[in-house]
Design an enzyme around this catalytic site. Sequence first.
Site, PDB file in Angstrom:
ATOM      1  N   HIS A  62       0.834  -1.208   0.000  1.00 23.34           N
ATOM      2  CA  HIS A  62       0.000   0.000   0.000  1.00 23.34           C
ATOM      3  C   HIS A  62       0.860   1.246   0.000  1.00 23.34           C
ATOM      4  O   HIS A  62       1.845   1.316   0.721  1.00 23.34           O
ATOM      5  CB  HIS A  62      -0.932   0.004   1.217  1.00 23.34           C
ATOM      6  N   TYR A  93      -9.391   6.108   7.041  1.00 25.52           N
ATOM      7  CA  TYR A  93      -9.542   6.538   8.434  1.00 25.52           C
ATOM      8  C   TYR A  93     -10.574   7.671   8.407  1.00 25.52           C
ATOM      9  O   TYR A  93     -10.270   8.753   7.874  1.00 25.52           O
ATOM     10  CB  TYR A  93      -8.212   7.043   8.994  1.00 25.52           C
ATOM     11  N   LYS A 144       0.618   0.296  15.272  1.00 27.09           N
ATOM     12  CA  LYS A 144       2.011   0.196  15.717  1.00 27.09           C
ATOM     13  C   LYS A 144       2.325  -1.030  16.578  1.00 27.09           C
ATOM     14  O   LYS A 144       3.501  -1.359  16.769  1.00 27.09           O
ATOM     15  CB  LYS A 144       2.401   1.452  16.525  1.00 27.09           C
ATOM     16  N   TYR A 165       3.810   6.709  10.381  1.00 31.75           N
ATOM     17  CA  TYR A 165       2.942   5.586  10.006  1.00 31.75           C
ATOM     18  C   TYR A 165       3.747   4.482   9.318  1.00 31.75           C
ATOM     19  O   TYR A 165       3.577   3.295   9.601  1.00 31.75           O
ATOM     20  CB  TYR A 165       1.819   6.082   9.093  1.00 31.75           C
TER      21      TYR A 165
HETATM   22  C1  PHB Z   1      -6.256  -3.735  10.665  1.00 22.04           C
HETATM   23  O1  PHB Z   1      -6.280  -4.019   9.452  1.00 22.04           O
HETATM   24  O2  PHB Z   1      -6.619  -4.548  11.513  1.00 22.04           O
HETATM   25  C2  PHB Z   1      -5.820  -2.395  11.100  1.00 22.04           C
HETATM   26  C3  PHB Z   1      -5.344  -1.500  10.142  1.00 22.04           C
HETATM   27  C4  PHB Z   1      -4.950  -0.235  10.519  1.00 22.04           C
HETATM   28  C5  PHB Z   1      -5.028   0.141  11.843  1.00 22.04           C
HETATM   29  C6  PHB Z   1      -5.485  -0.737  12.803  1.00 22.04           C
HETATM   30  C7  PHB Z   1      -5.883  -2.010  12.434  1.00 22.04           C
HETATM   31  O3  PHB Z   1      -4.652   1.392  12.180  1.00 22.04           O
END
Ligand code: PHB
Length: 389
Positions: free
Chosen positions: A72, A203, A298, A384
Amino acid sequence: MRTQVGIIGAGPAGLLLSRLLALQGIDSVVVENRSREYVEARIRAGILEQNTVDVLTEAGMGERLHREGLEHRGIHLQYPGTRHTLDFPELCGRRVWVYGQTEVVKDLIAAQLAGGPPLHFDVTDVAIEDVDTDSPRIRFTDADGTPQVLECDVVAGTDGFHGPSRAVVAEGAAGQRLWERTYPYAWLGILADAAPATDELIYAWHPDGFALYSMRSPSVSRLYLQVDPGERIEDWSDDRIWEGLATRFAHEGWEISTGTVTEKSILPMRSFVSAPMRRGRLFLAGDAAHIVPPTGAKGLNLAVADVVLLSRALVRLLQDKETDLADAYSDTALRRVWRATHFSWWMTSMLHTTGDPFDAELQLSQLRRVCSSEAAARELAENYTGLPY
Ligand code: PHB
Ligand code: APR
């Protein structure tokens, strides 16, 4: 039984530590109180930093990851009226992978059982002794009910938040400190047989609460809704969950794709740090020493960073008989832990509604800033994708 490093807990931290040590010629034994089936079925997060992918690849664990993992190059940040894409390679030259922690653990277990160091599942009564000497030991009862004593040079406490290691450190380490924050919200997470309706993770800030659109494969979506920590999963029918998701992700010209829900649960959210991460010959790594809320993805990546550092320190201690890296381990690890703790807290605070209108305006202002300033976006992107070790 005798080994150089006795490892408590077969999560990603313990399994990867055992593998990294084996590659350096150091032997270890891993003891785990759950069954292999249980450990391999546990649904956890799914974003791997570039660092984590590099470490797994160098450790010979990259084959399925590179075949099935999804590379990604960013995330979408959403608030009413806006869905903005952060392009990580453009912002910081790094990227992330979607590959479930569950899959990482399965790969590590398969490699370990195929000629790697011993791995004992279903043990009970794990006790750690004499960590203030150079010959600590782990007592446990094996799956057949036979009491065992494992004599070690070092014990690694990679037994997660609920394991016994942290308490042993607390009993003896001078000046042990704990920091904790419990957030006033939780995540309701589902796994669904539905093709992700998005190229990148979304998000989303919404007046009803945060929502996250993630995925596990081209046919499986992983989605989360902010809920009150007091909510009961029984009160959330699949229809109610899909409605909540559709509302919070609503965006002009876009539609969610639904499918059969195969797993659902409510996860509490907390930050927790315990220091030091060492007492004598007992070293903590991963969730045994720290927990972050999942918003920054994280947890697993921090556990990997810990064990990379710890494996180097233990090679130096046990092969070169030099104590410098072992002595520096806790402070060095904690610097990264606090950076990730801050980033996870910041992402969490920016995206979860509190019911307070002042908080909401600050959050929206911060989101607009990240979506309009390259400097602000880069700060998010660097954290990130994972700061270099
Ligand atoms: C997940 O795919 O479980 C996932 C992805 C991003 C996050 C938290 C969990 O920030
Ligand atoms: N004896 C042996 N094993 C134990 C004991 C015990 N008394 N108590 C706990 N364990 C085991 C757990 O069953 C688990 O398999 O220790 C392991 C700890 O693994 P994790 O909880 O997965 O923790 P860690 O390896 O540090 O992984 C980091 O990142 O995404 C986050 O929280 C998530 O698990 C993840 C973590």
